[in-house]
Motif scaffolding. Sequence first.
Motif, PDB file in Angstrom:
ATOM      1  N   ALA A 241      26.984  38.631  37.234  1.00  0.00           N
ATOM      2  CA  ALA A 241      27.936  37.722  37.885  1.00  0.00           C
ATOM      3  C   ALA A 241      29.099  38.482  38.510  1.00  0.00           C
ATOM      4  N   GLU A 242      28.993  39.790  38.644  1.00  0.00           N
ATOM      5  CA  GLU A 242      30.107  40.580  39.163  1.00  0.00           C
ATOM      6  C   GLU A 242      30.352  40.262  40.641  1.00  0.00           C
ATOM      7  N   PRO A 243      31.565  39.868  40.999  1.00  0.00           N
ATOM      8  CA  PRO A 243      31.859  39.639  42.420  1.00  0.00           C
ATOM      9  C   PRO A 243      32.032  40.955  43.164  1.00  0.00           C
ATOM     10  N   VAL A 244      31.836  40.911  44.455  1.00  0.00           N
ATOM     11  CA  VAL A 244      32.063  42.079  45.302  1.00  0.00           C
ATOM     12  C   VAL A 244      33.550  42.176  45.600  1.00  0.00           C
ATOM     13  N   ALA A 245      34.100  43.366  45.516  1.00  0.00           N
ATOM     14  CA  ALA A 245      35.508  43.593  45.840  1.00  0.00           C
ATOM     15  C   ALA A 245      35.609  44.165  47.244  1.00  0.00           C
ATOM     16  N   ASP A 246      36.478  43.588  48.045  1.00  0.00           N
ATOM     17  CA  ASP A 246      36.711  44.122  49.386  1.00  0.00           C
ATOM     18  C   ASP A 246      37.243  45.546  49.269  1.00  0.00           C
ATOM     19  N   GLY A 247      36.496  46.474  49.813  1.00  0.00           N
ATOM     20  CA  GLY A 247      36.880  47.871  49.691  1.00  0.00           C
ATOM     21  C   GLY A 247      36.401  48.544  48.432  1.00  0.00           C
TER      22      GLY A 247
ATOM     23  N   LEU B 259      32.258  34.083  40.727  1.00  0.00           N
ATOM     24  CA  LEU B 259      33.011  34.464  41.922  1.00  0.00           C
ATOM     25  C   LEU B 259      32.118  35.256  42.867  1.00  0.00           C
ATOM     26  N   ASP B 260      32.337  35.083  44.168  1.00  0.00           N
ATOM     27  CA  ASP B 260      31.553  35.828  45.146  1.00  0.00           C
ATOM     28  C   ASP B 260      32.276  37.095  45.589  1.00  0.00           C
ATOM     29  N   ARG B 261      33.574  36.982  45.849  1.00  0.00           N
ATOM     30  CA  ARG B 261      34.356  38.130  46.310  1.00  0.00           C
ATOM     31  C   ARG B 261      35.747  38.083  45.692  1.00  0.00           C
ATOM     32  N   VAL B 262      36.373  39.246  45.599  1.00  0.00           N
ATOM     33  CA  VAL B 262      37.782  39.341  45.201  1.00  0.00           C
ATOM     34  C   VAL B 262      38.474  40.229  46.219  1.00  0.00           C
ATOM     35  N   PRO B 263      39.759  39.953  46.484  1.00  0.00           N
ATOM     36  CA  PRO B 263      40.478  40.746  47.495  1.00  0.00           C
ATOM     37  C   PRO B 263      40.791  42.156  47.001  1.00  0.00           C
ATOM     38  N   ASP B 264      41.152  43.002  47.935  1.00  0.00           N
ATOM     39  CA  ASP B 264      41.450  44.404  47.637  1.00  0.00           C
ATOM     40  C   ASP B 264      42.918  44.538  47.228  1.00  0.00           C
ATOM     41  N   ARG B 265      43.240  44.032  46.048  1.00  0.00           N
ATOM     42  CA  ARG B 265      44.577  44.207  45.484  1.00  0.00           C
ATOM     43  C   ARG B 265      44.453  44.245  43.966  1.00  0.00           C
ATOM     44  N   PRO B 266      45.427  44.815  43.266  1.00  0.00           N
ATOM     45  CA  PRO B 266      45.304  44.992  41.815  1.00  0.00           C
ATOM     46  C   PRO B 266      45.017  43.688  41.093  1.00  0.00           C
ATOM     47  N   ALA B 267      43.996  43.696  40.262  1.00  0.00           N
ATOM     48  CA  ALA B 267      43.603  42.548  39.442  1.00  0.00           C
ATOM     49  C   ALA B 267      42.588  43.029  38.435  1.00  0.00           C
ATOM     50  N   LEU B 268      42.492  42.309  37.321  1.00  0.00           N
ATOM     51  CA  LEU B 268      41.459  42.559  36.323  1.00  0.00           C
ATOM     52  C   LEU B 268      40.394  41.485  36.482  1.00  0.00           C
TER      53      LEU B 268
ATOM     54  N   PRO C 127      50.551  41.835  31.383  1.00  0.00           N
ATOM     55  CA  PRO C 127      51.061  40.508  31.742  1.00  0.00           C
ATOM     56  C   PRO C 127      51.388  40.338  33.216  1.00  0.00           C
ATOM     57  N   ALA C 128      51.633  41.413  33.935  1.00  0.00           N
ATOM     58  CA  ALA C 128      51.992  41.297  35.343  1.00  0.00           C
ATOM     59  C   ALA C 128      50.791  41.350  36.277  1.00  0.00           C
ATOM     60  N   VAL C 129      49.605  41.492  35.721  1.00  0.00           N
ATOM     61  CA  VAL C 129      48.397  41.639  36.548  1.00  0.00           C
ATOM     62  C   VAL C 129      47.552  40.376  36.435  1.00  0.00           C
ATOM     63  N   PRO C 130      47.103  39.808  37.555  1.00  0.00           N
ATOM     64  CA  PRO C 130      46.228  38.627  37.471  1.00  0.00           C
ATOM     65  C   PRO C 130      44.877  38.977  36.853  1.00  0.00           C
ATOM     66  N   VAL C 131      44.365  38.069  36.021  1.00  0.00           N
ATOM     67  CA  VAL C 131      43.064  38.261  35.363  1.00  0.00           C
ATOM     68  C   VAL C 131      42.134  37.149  35.837  1.00  0.00           C
ATOM     69  N   ARG C 132      40.965  37.530  36.338  1.00  0.00           N
ATOM     70  CA  ARG C 132      39.983  36.562  36.822  1.00  0.00           C
ATOM     71  C   ARG C 132      38.685  36.759  36.059  1.00  0.00           C
ATOM     72  N   THR C 133      37.973  35.675  35.829  1.00  0.00           N
ATOM     73  CA  THR C 133      36.691  35.740  35.120  1.00  0.00           C
ATOM     74  C   THR C 133      35.577  35.230  36.013  1.00  0.00           C
ATOM     75  N   SER C 134      34.381  35.768  35.803  1.00  0.00           N
ATOM     76  CA  SER C 134      33.195  35.361  36.545  1.00  0.00           C
ATOM     77  C   SER C 134      32.025  35.341  35.583  1.00  0.00           C
ATOM     78  N   GLY C 135      31.392  34.189  35.456  1.00  0.00           N
ATOM     79  CA  GLY C 135      30.268  34.048  34.534  1.00  0.00           C
ATOM     80  C   GLY C 135      29.374  32.896  34.936  1.00  0.00           C
ATOM     81  N   ARG C 136      28.563  32.432  34.013  1.00  0.00           N
ATOM     82  CA  ARG C 136      27.556  31.430  34.335  1.00  0.00           C
ATOM     83  C   ARG C 136      28.169  30.130  34.838  1.00  0.00           C
ATOM     84  N   ASP C 137      29.268  29.683  34.200  1.00  0.00           N
ATOM     85  CA  ASP C 137      29.864  28.414  34.587  1.00  0.00           C
ATOM     86  C   ASP C 137      30.614  28.502  35.909  1.00  0.00           C
ATOM     87  N   HIS C 138      31.160  29.660  36.204  1.00  0.00           N
ATOM     88  CA  HIS C 138      31.915  29.835  37.443  1.00  0.00           C
ATOM     89  C   HIS C 138      31.747  31.274  37.908  1.00  0.00           C
TER      90      HIS C 138
END
Length: 709
Positions: free
Chosen positions: A521-527, A505-514, A492-503
């Motif tokens: 459709a996998e976005p690139v993670a900084d680092g 993502l291109d990149r995600v920042p280098d910090r804890p997230a699911l 519950p304390a970790v942000p969850v992001r989704t990436s698929g056909r409808d939306h």
Amino acid sequence: MSSEKENPEGPEQLALIRETVRRAKVPKAKPRTWRGAALAKELPVARVVVNKGALHLDQFFDYAVPEELDAVARPGVRVRVRFGAGSGQVRGGRREGGRLIDGFLVERRAASDYSGPLAALADVVSPEPVLGPELLALARAVADRYAGSLADVLQLAVPPRSAAAERRPSPAPLPQPPPPAPGTWSRYERGPAFLETLARGGTPRAVWTALPGPHWAEEIARAVAATLASGRGALVVVPDGRAVGRVDAALTAVLGEGRHAVLTAEAGPEKRYEQWLAVRRGAVRAVVGTRAAMFAPVRDLGLVVVWDDGDGSHSDPHAPQPHSREVLLLRAGHDRSAFLLGATGCTVEAAQLVESGWARPLAAGREQVRGAAPLVRTVGDDLLARDGAARAARLPSLAWETLRDGLRSGPVLIQVPRRGYVPRLACQQCRTPARCRHCAGPLEAPDQRELHCGWCGREAPAWHCEACGSTRLRAQVVGARRTAEELGRAFPAVPVRTSGRDHVLDRVPDRPALVVSTPGAEPVADGGYAAALLLDGWALLGRPDLRAGEEALRRWMDAASLVRGQAEGGTVVVVAEPTLRPVQALVRWDPVGHAQRELAERAELGFPPVSRMAAVSGSPEAVETFLAAAALPMDAEVLGPVPLPVVRPGAARRPGDPPPGEEWERALVRVPPGSGAALAQALKHARASRQARGAGEPVRIRVDPPDIG
């Protein structure tokens, strides 16, 4: 107007056409150009390819050049001509009427092979020459290889005109850059030598197994820079816009501004045409783009690059459905240019290029691979069923530990084969798929609504398993949204992001997230990602397709390549049977070995790419008639026909699917190596004759079908 001597029709059809022309009632009035209007004094005949994709019209036609169009009617320009029924010539334009259609002027001649009067060019749309002899020859070769028409290929090769873009001048060419430093190419055993050969003007041909990580785009940019340093041009084709963005940024960093063009549909028609014109005029000699860029008219082409050739986006859905890898192979042979086929994985076609000796492998040593690749661990489906943690969110204890450890240092990627909520359901006790009693369609419960059929829409409130009587259901493949919800409750304390056909993502920042994503459709993670989970591996491996194992491994390696290397603590957990060949190849990070073994098996079975194959589909009667009439090569083998799945009305259709509600069949025609050109010619001739006779039921032909499962 007339056809050239090399007429694709048979002698009987040609005789029929000549007899029709002889008996036609020709009005005494002559065409406009013969009725007082002066003709061009030199080369008064224009040879034109008209924008008609019908195979029986796949030829050049002669038109007279009026004097007022003489200065602008140059080879390569767009023209308008009269063409259609009601003319005095069976395959010509009307003398006084006829429908105006577009075409390209390919040649000016002193005389025509046709003995009758010629209709005149109606207009020159633009004085800008857009179809050069190199592009025309390439389009002709592609049409012949894929049993298609030249007009259809030119529709893919030449973008629509924009008058505003033509009026703007292209920038002046920049001086050629100096040869680049090897950079990260030094990680590969033959990497620096490959760049040196390009910079000297050589034409090396290589199949490049790229190391995992973010450096592949920069390495492509350095190969392009080395080619430009030799005074030649370079062309790079990648599968999607996100990959284009990465190579675009890398080219700008390595070459500087203004030295390359970007050709994608996302840029809009005017901007794309402006960039295409800059390439055609020679102002820019480096191009990166998606599949349509495979025809980009690069001057003095010295290098063609294909990245991730196993991605389905490289196959054009429009007739004649060419694949960018095969088109660039034709270009490399025709233009005598260097060739680079790169990916983190390896397709069977790439392995065949090396096996045949046409290309050489370009790969890193095992020490470099072990340092760059993440640690890969496996969890079998049997353990998943027994593990107590799996009952919470389909994740065994090993996966939970990997999640927790990864989230301490960065984002974690979770790859789910399907989007949505719960795409398919099955009996929890015996795993029998849950199907509708009325139409046998799959039962679904999207967004936790009432159980209903995905085909007919009927509800199924009192469902029970026909095999064992159980009333409990389980998800066969849980979609990305459902997985994201389950993980959100677990962390519950970790942000969850989704990436698929409808939306996507291109990149995600280098910090804890699911980050929950569908394949591709996998976005690139900084680092880089700290860890990755590859769920429901059986859903990728269990597809009834010849390429299921190869495609599953490619999807897994593309996702795992975004994870940090083993030296930095990167870990990947794949939920699939550990003993299966693709899983073992992922654990060893050995895509080349997997492709070589697949190639050996296909050679034994006579499957592509060792053999050449074409798919013929249509109604049962149409397929039977077509195959009986086609003069197939003596060594051709017909497999099938077999029925195709009926597409229900309103359902999404893929390229090649039959019309909704119609029962179609598909037959596969297979020939050994060396007979592919004869097969394509025979299929094209049979289809052209069928169209000329006005046969009612359509027959579709697909050379090198990607799916023969």
